[in-house]
Design an enzyme around this catalytic site. Sequence first.
Site, mmCIF file in Angstrom:
data_model
loop_
_atom_site.group_PDB
_atom_site.id
_atom_site.type_symbol
_atom_site.label_atom_id
_atom_site.label_comp_id
_atom_site.label_asym_id
_atom_site.label_seq_id
_atom_site.Cartn_x
_atom_site.Cartn_y
_atom_site.Cartn_z
ATOM 1 N N CYS A 290 42.587 42.205 44.906
ATOM 2 C CA CYS A 290 42.395 43.514 45.542
ATOM 3 C C CYS A 290 42.721 43.525 47.025
ATOM 4 O O CYS A 290 43.359 44.463 47.507
ATOM 5 C CB CYS A 290 40.990 44.039 45.275
ATOM 6 N N ASP A 342 31.520 46.981 31.681
ATOM 7 C CA ASP A 342 31.447 47.359 33.087
ATOM 8 C C ASP A 342 31.337 46.091 33.929
ATOM 9 O O ASP A 342 31.116 45.001 33.409
ATOM 10 C CB ASP A 342 30.228 48.248 33.353
ATOM 11 N N HIS A 348 35.120 45.089 46.758
ATOM 12 C CA HIS A 348 36.424 45.590 46.327
ATOM 13 C C HIS A 348 37.086 46.236 47.536
ATOM 14 O O HIS A 348 36.415 46.845 48.377
ATOM 15 C CB HIS A 348 36.291 46.594 45.181
ATOM 16 N N ASP A 373 44.050 53.340 46.075
ATOM 17 C CA ASP A 373 43.749 51.988 45.597
ATOM 18 C C ASP A 373 44.917 51.480 44.768
ATOM 19 O O ASP A 373 45.249 52.039 43.721
ATOM 20 C CB ASP A 373 42.465 52.008 44.762
#
Length: 753
Positions: A290, A342, A348, A373
Site C-alpha cells: 500500500c 474482513d 493502510h 487509493d
Amino acid sequence: MSSVDNNSVFKGVDVHAKSNHSEHHTSELPEDQLTVRRGQAFKVTLNLSKPFKQGLDSLVLNASTGGSHASEEKGTSCRFGIPDVTGRRASWTARRDAGSSASSLAVLITAPADAPVGKYHLKATLWGEDKMVATLVLLFNPWFSGDAVFMPDEQERQEYVLNEQGVIYRGSSNYISPLNWDFGHCVSFIPLVLLEQFEDDMVEICCQVLDSNLNYKNNPGSDLASRGDPAYVGRVVSAMINGPDDRGVLMGNWSDSFAGGFSPSHWSGSHDILTLWKKNKYQTVKYGQCWVFAGVMCSVMRLLGIPTRVVSNYVSAHDTNSNLTIDVYHADEGAEHKESPDSIWNYHVWVESWMKRPDLKDGVVFDGWQVLDATPQEASNGLYQCGPASLAAILKGETELPYDVPFVFAEVNADCVDWLTKADGTDEMMTSDTKRVGKSISTKAVGYDKRVDITRSYKHREGSEAERAVFKYALSDDKDSGGEDSAGGESSAGGESSAGGESSAGGEGSAGGEGSAGGEPDGGTSQPPAPPAPPLPPPQLTIRFDEMSVPEYGKDVQLRLVLSSEGRVERKLKIHISVDAMHYNGTFVATIQSEVKEETLHPLRELSLPIVIPARSYQEHMRKADSLKVLAVVTDKRHPDKIYLAEDDVILRDAPVIVTVSGFVRQYQEAAGEVIFMNPIQETLTDMTLSLSGSGLLRQELEYKLPDQSPNTRIRVQFKFTPHRTGKKWLTADIHSSMFKDFKGRCEVNVRL
C-alpha cells in the site's frame, strides 16, 4: 530554437522553454520538452521571412491532443489565432506580445482552464504555409483560480505539488514509524554531453500512464475529452498504478515470496519504479504494497499538477461485505488460527488530492481533499480503482455519493466484533468495539518533516453523539434526514494528538441494576414479594501493555501486562498470553509463543506480569512478518462468561544504517560517500546487498553485493557519485539480507553549483 529551409516563411521557432517553465512552475522539468499549465499564457516566437502586418495578415493556430482521435466537438482540438478565428469562450486564445519585431512574431497562447491535460501538437498556418510549432505537455494549474485544482495557499502548493521529498508513515498506532520517500517527479535540464545517458523523462512516463488506461483503449475520444476533469484523471491514475487488470505500473504482493522482483520494502522512492516500468516497455513492475502504491501515485498526480499528499490510517478496516462491521477471530488455548473475510490492517496508506467536485450535490460542500487509493483491494466498476471519495462526504456519512465513499468510510469507522475460537472450532463473542478503527490518521506537515494528525477531518470524536449519529446515517437508506447536521452539532476540528500507548481493553461494561424493594403500599392489599435482585456483575477489568524498553530488531522484546480493577474482592483469573507474527494487513504468519497462567488480582492493586519475547524465537518469522501481535485473553474464573481482551501490535525498530557524504558537493563533480552497518543479530548474515538511490544524485539505483557478515561486526562501504541537480537532496541506503527485511538509512546532501 528550431531552424527551417531558406525558402520557408518560417525562419525559426523559439518556445522560450526556460522563461515559460519559470513562470509556469515547471522549471525543474527538462527544457527540451515545453511543459506549461492551463489557464496561463505561455510565449512562442515565430521568426518570419517578412513582417507580420496586424489587421491584414492572419495567423491560424491549432492545438490538438490524441493524434487521429482529436476532435473539435469534444474539445481535444482547437483552431484559434490572430485575429481570433473562433469567437468562442473557453477556447484556446492567442494574442500578439509586445516583444514582437519586424522579423519575428511573439505570440502569447493560453489554454482554457478546463482543457484536457496531456501531450499536444501546436501547429501554425501563415501565408499558406503550415508549420509544426511545438510539441508541448499541458498540466493542471493549482496557481490559477479558474482551475478546478486551484489551491490558494502558496506554501501548500510548494508542498503538495513541487516537493519531491516526503514522509510516509507506517508501523502501528502505538509505534508510528516514518519512512522517507523520494517522490522524484521532477528532473532538471541535462546538458547535451550527457543526453545519451538520460532516459528518465518523468513527463513522458506520466503521459504514458494516462495513455495506457483501459478507458483510452476502449474509447480514446471520450477518454481524452475527460482529461480536463481532475476527478476523472485521479480515478484513472488510481487504476493505472496497480497492475491486475490493465498492465499498470506495480503488481501487488502480500505473500511471503517476492521471486522475480523486489520486496516492497526495497523501494525508497517512485523514480526507480516508474523508470523501470518504462525500461521494461511498460510491463508491470514487481512488487508493491500500500505505501508503495500511494507513493508512486502521489508522484504522478503531483507531476500532472494536482495537489496531492500521502495519508496513513492506523487500525484500518477492510470491510468486504459493506456492513460496517469487522469480525476478528482470536484463537483460544489449543485452537487453530481462523481467518476472517474482513481484516484489520495495522495501517493502510492512500493519497488525498485537492480538487473541486461539481459532479456532487450541494455546490461546493464536497470540494477540497478527495481520497484516492491505488492499492488493489476491491474492484470498483469492474476495475481495481478507488475514489475520488470526498473527505467532506466521509465526515458526513454521505455513503451514497461517488466514488467509493462507503469503502473509505468503513476503513476509518467500522465497528469491530471480537470472537474467541475454541479448541472444538466454535466461536464465542467477546467484545464489540466501536472505537478501535481509524486512529492517528497521519500526513506530513507543510514545509517540514513532522507528522500531522488529521483524524478529525475524517470523523468526529470517538464515542461522541455526532460520531454515532453519522455512523447510523451512513448505514441508513434515508439520506434526506441529514448526517452531520442531525448529529448534535459537533463541528469538525483540526487534528488530534498522537494516540498513546495503552491498548484497548475489551470486556463488557458493568451492567446496572438492582431490583426494586418489595413492600406493602399504604392502605393497599398485600402484594407478593419481589423476586431477588440478580447478582451484580464483576467490576470492569482494565488491561494494558507497558514497554520495558524500546523494541529493537535483534534484541529480546520486554513488555509488561498490567491488570487492575476497582473491585473490593480478590479475583481469580485465567490469563492466556500469545505472541503471533503478523503481516501488517492482518494476515497471520506464525505463532511464536503461547502460555496460560492463573493469577489472583487483589483488591485495589495492580497485577503485573512480565512478557519476554526472545530474539531467537522471532527472528526466523520476522523475515516474512511485519509486526508481533501480543494478545491477552483474560477469563474471570468465578464468572467464566466474562472474557476480557487486550492486544498490542509491536513494531521492531530497524537496525541503524549510517550514511555520510564528505566535503562540499557540487553539480557534475564527483563526490564520495560511505555506508556503515552493524550486524544486529547473533548469526552470520548472508546474501547481503546494498542499494543506493536518490533523485538528482544518482541517475539510477546502484547495487553492491556485500560479503557475509559475522555477529557483532561492522561493515563499511565507500562509493562515488556525481550529482546532476542542485539543491537539497537525499541519499538513501538500503541493506538487505536473506536473514531480515530491508533496513534503511539516509543523509541530506546539499548540492551546489
